[in-house]
Design a protein around this motif. Structure first.
Motif, PDB file in Angstrom:
ATOM      1  N   ALA A  72       0.795  -1.310   0.047  1.00  0.00           N
ATOM      2  CA  ALA A  72      -0.007  -0.049  -0.073  1.00  0.00           C
ATOM      3  C   ALA A  72       0.879   1.118  -0.086  1.00  0.00           C
ATOM      4  N   LEU A  73       1.718   1.187   0.847  1.00  0.00           N
ATOM      5  CA  LEU A  73       2.767   2.389   0.824  1.00  0.00           C
ATOM      6  C   LEU A  73       3.623   2.748  -0.458  1.00  0.00           C
ATOM      7  N   TRP A  74       3.985   1.703  -1.030  1.00  0.00           N
ATOM      8  CA  TRP A  74       4.666   1.596  -2.298  1.00  0.00           C
ATOM      9  C   TRP A  74       3.926   2.145  -3.430  1.00  0.00           C
ATOM     10  N   ALA A  75       2.512   1.696  -3.596  1.00  0.00           N
ATOM     11  CA  ALA A  75       1.690   2.469  -4.371  1.00  0.00           C
ATOM     12  C   ALA A  75       1.313   3.929  -4.319  1.00  0.00           C
ATOM     13  N   LEU A  76       1.580   4.321  -2.747  1.00  0.00           N
ATOM     14  CA  LEU A  76       1.222   5.704  -2.358  1.00  0.00           C
ATOM     15  C   LEU A  76       2.370   6.204  -2.656  1.00  0.00           C
ATOM     16  N   SER A  77       3.439   6.107  -2.419  1.00  0.00           N
ATOM     17  CA  SER A  77       4.904   6.755  -2.648  1.00  0.00           C
ATOM     18  C   SER A  77       5.110   6.632  -4.323  1.00  0.00           C
ATOM     19  N   SER A  78       4.777   5.926  -5.005  1.00  0.00           N
ATOM     20  CA  SER A  78       4.888   5.597  -6.334  1.00  0.00           C
ATOM     21  C   SER A  78       4.069   6.613  -7.068  1.00  0.00           C
ATOM     22  N   HIS A  79       2.789   6.924  -6.327  1.00  0.00           N
ATOM     23  CA  HIS A  79       1.978   7.976  -7.215  1.00  0.00           C
ATOM     24  C   HIS A  79       2.562   9.224  -7.007  1.00  0.00           C
ATOM     25  N   ILE A  80       3.074   9.763  -5.650  1.00  0.00           N
ATOM     26  CA  ILE A  80       3.637  11.037  -5.397  1.00  0.00           C
ATOM     27  C   ILE A  80       4.915  11.117  -6.247  1.00  0.00           C
ATOM     28  N   LEU A  81       5.665  10.040  -6.367  1.00  0.00           N
ATOM     29  CA  LEU A  81       7.012  10.349  -7.124  1.00  0.00           C
ATOM     30  C   LEU A  81       6.639  10.357  -8.547  1.00  0.00           C
TER      31      LEU A  81
END
Length: 389
Positions: free
Chosen positions: A313-322
């Motif tokens: 979940a945090l990977w997907a969230l951080s990937s969206h931001i980056l």
């Protein structure tokens, strides 16, 4: 696998010698005081405390195959026992039962709100993320759930049981199913989003996961020792067993490849071992493999799954931001899910807890290091902080 029935100061120092570590480096790796290591020199017959024995079990499991073999030979010599042959076990491919856990994350943003509100609340996982869960209704999985996080991420978890004749057969199934699962998740989420929108319309692009990560629980099998080590390594990195030049038709590599891997005791240089006691695990960039044993100290597969759900979940969230940064945009998130939210999740995932066992700590560190999530979270924090200046 090497079993140490009783860790004494002498045996612990034997492990340090095969690892070629200084007193301080050895203590740092184990998370103990250098004074403890020094005391083993002065009182080599002292029996280590149970919690220290667990830490030493884990350190031994993390050694390279060459270090474990050296430890095995020296331990036998220390005990005055005949040195067992390293080739006594003919490690080779064989049938096994595996439970596959697939994680398919996708960032939905505020589109996830209706799904989140209609799902059942669930206790927060290791990352402390608020989430709710509902059935995903996969056509063939033994269990399928949709985890909807308040921060705008959805993670589909598929549990599938496989009985195979070889790990190559499992690898082929894995990659062939990978070509279908993201499309199915996208269609399933699209239907759910349309139902929850009120007007039957789905805003934005269709939600499709960008990747699939697996965690494997190895159950019935005939492997032990180095054979079990190799099996877990191959479960973690199945790409070495198949030809993926045509993604729509993944096939096994040339005959005998898996036999050669078992014969040579193959290991991936970037995989990280974890476990402790009689249970064994390996974490790699493409997945996790674990062979639990009935032991009150052993990790459970549910603990690994709980961690992976929050990590994905945090990977997907951080990937969206980056990805917004890479597209030349200033990343914008709701205030409650800004850089402080990511900082809190980072701290919860990377900080040891007083009640955490040594095996759980090593498992958590292995998964985080091979996922590269901590670095991505820091980069996403910096991007959000900079956009607010």
């Amino acid at each position: 696998m090497i079993a140490v029935e009783q860790w004494t100061g002498e045996v612990a120092l034997l492990l340090r010698s095969v690892m070629r570590a200084s007193v301080r480096d050895f203590a740092d790796r184990l998370g103990i005081s250098p004074r403890t290591v020094s005391n083993w020199k002065n009182n080599s017959s002292s029996v280590c405390r149970p919690e220290t024995a667990q830490i030493l079990d884990t350190a031994l499991a993390q050694c390279t195959p060459q270090e474990r073999e050296a430890f095995r030979l020296r331990l036998a010599a220390l005990r005055g026992e005949p040195v067992p042959s390293a080739r006594a076990e003919a490690a080779r491919p064989g049938p096994c039962t595996v439970v596959s856990h697939k994680f398919l994350p996708v960032y939905l943003g505020d589109r996830s709100l209706p799904l989140h509100e209609s799902a059942t609340p669930r206790p927060a996982g290791p990352g402390g993320l608020e989430q709710r869960v509902r059935g995903a209704c996969h056509r063939s999985a033994q269990a399928s759930t949709l985890h909807v996080y308040a921060c705008g991420v959805a993670v589909v978890h598929l549990e599938e049981h496989q009985r195979v004749e070889s790990l190559t057969e499992l690898a082929v199934w894995r990659y062939r199913s990978y070509s279908k699962d993201p499309e199915w998740v996208g269609e399933r989420l699209t239907r759910l989003l349309a139902t929850g929108s009120g007007d039957g319309q789905v805003r934005g692009l269709p939600p499709v996961p960008q990747y699939v990560l697996s965690a494997y629980e190895l159950r019935e099998n005939a492997w032990s020792g180095t054979g079990l080590d190799t099996a877990l390594q191959l479960l973690t990195t199945p790409s070495v067993l198949v030809n993926r030049q045509d993604p729509s038709n993944v096939v096994p590599l040339a005959p005998g490849v898996e036999d050669a891997k078992f014969r040579d005791g193959w290991t991936h240089p970037e995989a990280v071992a974890f476990g402790g006691g009689v249970s064994r695990g390996v974490a790699g960039w493409s997945g996790v493999a674990y062979h639990p044993q009935s032991d009150e100290r052993a990790l459970t597969m549910s603990q690994i799954v709980a961690l992976e759900l929050d990590v994905q979940a945090l990977w997907a969230l951080s990937s969206h931001i980056l990805s917004m940064v890479e597209d030349g945009q200033d990343p914008v998130m709701p205030p409650e899910y800004g850089w402080r939210f990511l900082r809190g999740a980072y701290s919860r995932l990377t900080t040891a807890r007083p009640t955490e066992t040594a095996q759980h700590r090593v498992m958590r560190e292995a998964i985080l290091s091979t996922s590269d999530l901590p670095d991505r979270l820091r980069a996403a924090q910096d991007a959000l902080r900079d956009s607010n200046r």
